[in-house]
Design an enzyme around this catalytic site. Structure first.
Site, short mmCIF file in Angstrom:
data_model
loop_
_atom_site.label_atom_id
_atom_site.label_comp_id
_atom_site.label_asym_id
_atom_site.label_seq_id
_atom_site.Cartn_x
_atom_site.Cartn_y
_atom_site.Cartn_z
N LYS A 183 22.51 67.47 135.07
CA LYS A 183 23.46 66.17 135.41
C LYS A 183 24.49 66.21 135.30
O LYS A 183 24.90 67.26 135.59
CB LYS A 183 23.19 66.07 133.11
CG LYS A 183 21.66 66.15 132.25
CD LYS A 183 21.50 64.98 132.80
CE LYS A 183 19.85 64.66 131.80
NZ LYS A 183 18.97 63.39 132.53
N GLU A 264 13.48 55.14 135.17
CA GLU A 264 13.58 55.44 133.98
C GLU A 264 13.62 54.17 132.45
O GLU A 264 12.74 54.77 131.28
CB GLU A 264 13.87 56.98 133.07
CG GLU A 264 15.44 57.31 133.03
CD GLU A 264 15.42 58.55 132.15
OE1 GLU A 264 15.89 59.04 131.46
OE2 GLU A 264 15.51 59.03 133.24
N HIS A 321 9.36 60.24 134.89
CA HIS A 321 9.97 60.33 133.58
C HIS A 321 9.54 61.15 131.81
O HIS A 321 8.64 60.18 132.06
CB HIS A 321 11.38 59.64 133.34
CG HIS A 321 12.17 60.29 131.98
ND1 HIS A 321 11.78 59.36 130.50
CD2 HIS A 321 13.44 60.39 132.43
CE1 HIS A 321 12.86 60.40 130.20
NE2 HIS A 321 13.34 60.98 130.54
N GLU A 340 7.67 65.51 135.99
CA GLU A 340 9.09 65.44 135.63
C GLU A 340 8.66 67.07 134.25
O GLU A 340 7.26 66.90 134.40
CB GLU A 340 9.74 64.68 134.93
CG GLU A 340 11.22 65.64 134.41
CD GLU A 340 12.33 64.40 133.92
OE1 GLU A 340 13.73 64.59 133.90
OE2 GLU A 340 12.14 63.01 133.83
N TYR A 342 10.28 69.07 131.87
CA TYR A 342 10.80 70.34 130.38
C TYR A 342 10.83 71.22 129.96
O TYR A 342 10.54 71.18 128.80
CB TYR A 342 11.40 68.72 129.36
CG TYR A 342 12.03 67.48 129.34
CD1 TYR A 342 13.61 67.64 130.08
CD2 TYR A 342 11.56 66.42 129.20
CE1 TYR A 342 13.68 66.00 130.68
CE2 TYR A 342 11.86 65.13 129.42
CZ TYR A 342 13.29 64.98 130.31
OH TYR A 342 13.72 64.13 130.84
#
Length: 386
Positions: A183, A264, A321, A340, A342
């Site tokens: 980020k 996204e 996303h 993506e 996470y």
């Protein structure tokens, strides 16, 4: 085949992290179960869906608008008239009844969670994986053996500095990822430059690092960051300005020679079409990141892909996303560029099946029924009694 019940629940995705805009300490998501009257192994065949991180649970819309419309519909209205199979596209249209065009935000999240469950159910009723169903209906029939994935993280965390960020990013390399995303925009430009430099040095190549501003910047700031980022040779520069500020993105594309990524927070084919028309996006280097679970579900996302193709974009420029198993199925079945992941946050939705670790920056695609929710233990724990 009839739908006998549709149930939903809110689950927590809380994490003590923030991006340039949002504190995720109270983040939630919706999960949905669509039960049919088809019995196999002494149980009703049931489809499961969920929403992606970032938009909160939408139980009120699901309970009071989406579910009643589906349950009132005649059983044959949900079926393909030629095959008699459940058709999620028809179910999606029924959920839209009584809705005005535009105003996509929270409504798209609600319908998206139910739509995902419908696709899961349709694949299970056909006895195939969701990736295979997508490949059969919207691809060439072939499912990719594996899909490229990148690790998304690098959030701002209370009391943590560059050392903790570098430790997080390099831990993803140890988990089998070859590319990472961090980020920016939640600190001054000079501080973000130091953070980026530290990560690039740690992973060894700027082309393995993407940055994400989450729509924080005005034009001047977006351009200033673009100038700062250029020497790093990054994988991409993501969502510099407001997602609907196509003029800002177009101006940035004229001055930033590296790859841009966005999409996204665009939830309809009309919005994605305007992005392609007016935002200066370049099919040879930029990336489209629409989130299927937040965009009225796979049904609308597939329309976005088809519309982009008609405007000169290849499918492999899509990297959705969301970081979860639904997007892995879409990427494998439609031939997208990747998806993506996470690995460290937004559990239990984030990440893939327990039996599919990342290896060489790719995730193996298994031939399991539907999405595979039952094979992801921490997510299945929330669905088991739903």
């Amino acid at each position: 085949m009839r739908i006998t019940s549709i149930r939903e629940r809110e689950i927590p995705l809380a994490a003590e992290i923030r991006n340039a805009y949002v504190d995720f300490s109270t983040m939630t998501a919706s999960i949905v179960a669509v039960e049919s009257d088809v019995i196999r192994d002494a149980r009703p065949v049931t489809g499961y869906g969920f929403s992606s991180p970032g938009r909160y649970a939408q139980g009120e819309i699901i309970r009071n608008r989406a579910i009643p419309r589906l349950m009132r519909a005649e059983a044959k209205a949900l079926l393909d008239p030629e095959t008699g199979d459940l058709d999620p596209v028809r179910a999606n249209a029924i959920m839209f009844e009584g809705e005005k065009p535009g105003g996509h935000g929270d409504r798209s999240v609600a319908i998206g969670a139910v739509d995902a469950a419908m696709w899961d159910l349709a694949a299970k009723l056909r006895g195939q994986s969701l990736a295979q169903l997508f490949a059969d209906r919207f691809g060439n029939g072939a499912v990719a053996d594996s899909v490229w994935v990148y690790a998304a993280g690098g959030y701002y965390q209370p009391g943590s500095g560059p050392d903790a960020l570098v430790a997080e990013m390099t831990s993803y390399l140890g988990q089998g990822f070859e590319h990472v995303k961090m980020k920016i925009g939640g600190a001054p430009l000079t501080e973000d430059a130091e953070r980026i430099a530290a990560v690039v040095e740690a992973v060894g190549d700027g082309a393995r690092v993407a940055v994400d501003a989450n729509g924080r910047f005005d034009l001047d700031t977006a351009l200033a960051y673009g100038e700062m980022l250029t020497p790093f040779g990054l994988l991409w520069y993501e969502e510099a300005g407001d997602p609907l500020d196509y003029a800002l993105n177009a101006e940035l594309a004229r001055t930033y020679s590296g790859s841009l990524a966005t999409g996204e927070n665009l939830f309809s084919v009309q919005d994605s079409r305007n992005l392609i028309r007016y935002a200066g996006m370049r099919p040879d280097r930029d990336w489209l990141q629409m989130d299927p679970a937040l965009s009225y579900g796979p049904t609308e996302f597939i329309r976005m892909v088809a519309d982009a193709e008609s405007n000169g974009w290849r499918r492999d420029r899509f990297i959705p996303h969301g970081g979860h198993q639904l997007n892995l199925a879409l990427a494998a079945g439609l031939g997208l560029g990747g998806t993506e992941c996470y690995p460290g946050v937004f559990q239990p939705v984030g990440g893939f099946l327990d039996s599919t670790p990342v290896n060489g920056g790719r995730v193996k695609v298994l031939d399991h029924p539907g999405i595979g929710v039952e094979e992801k233990s921490n997510l299945w724990a929330h669905f088991r009694d739903l």
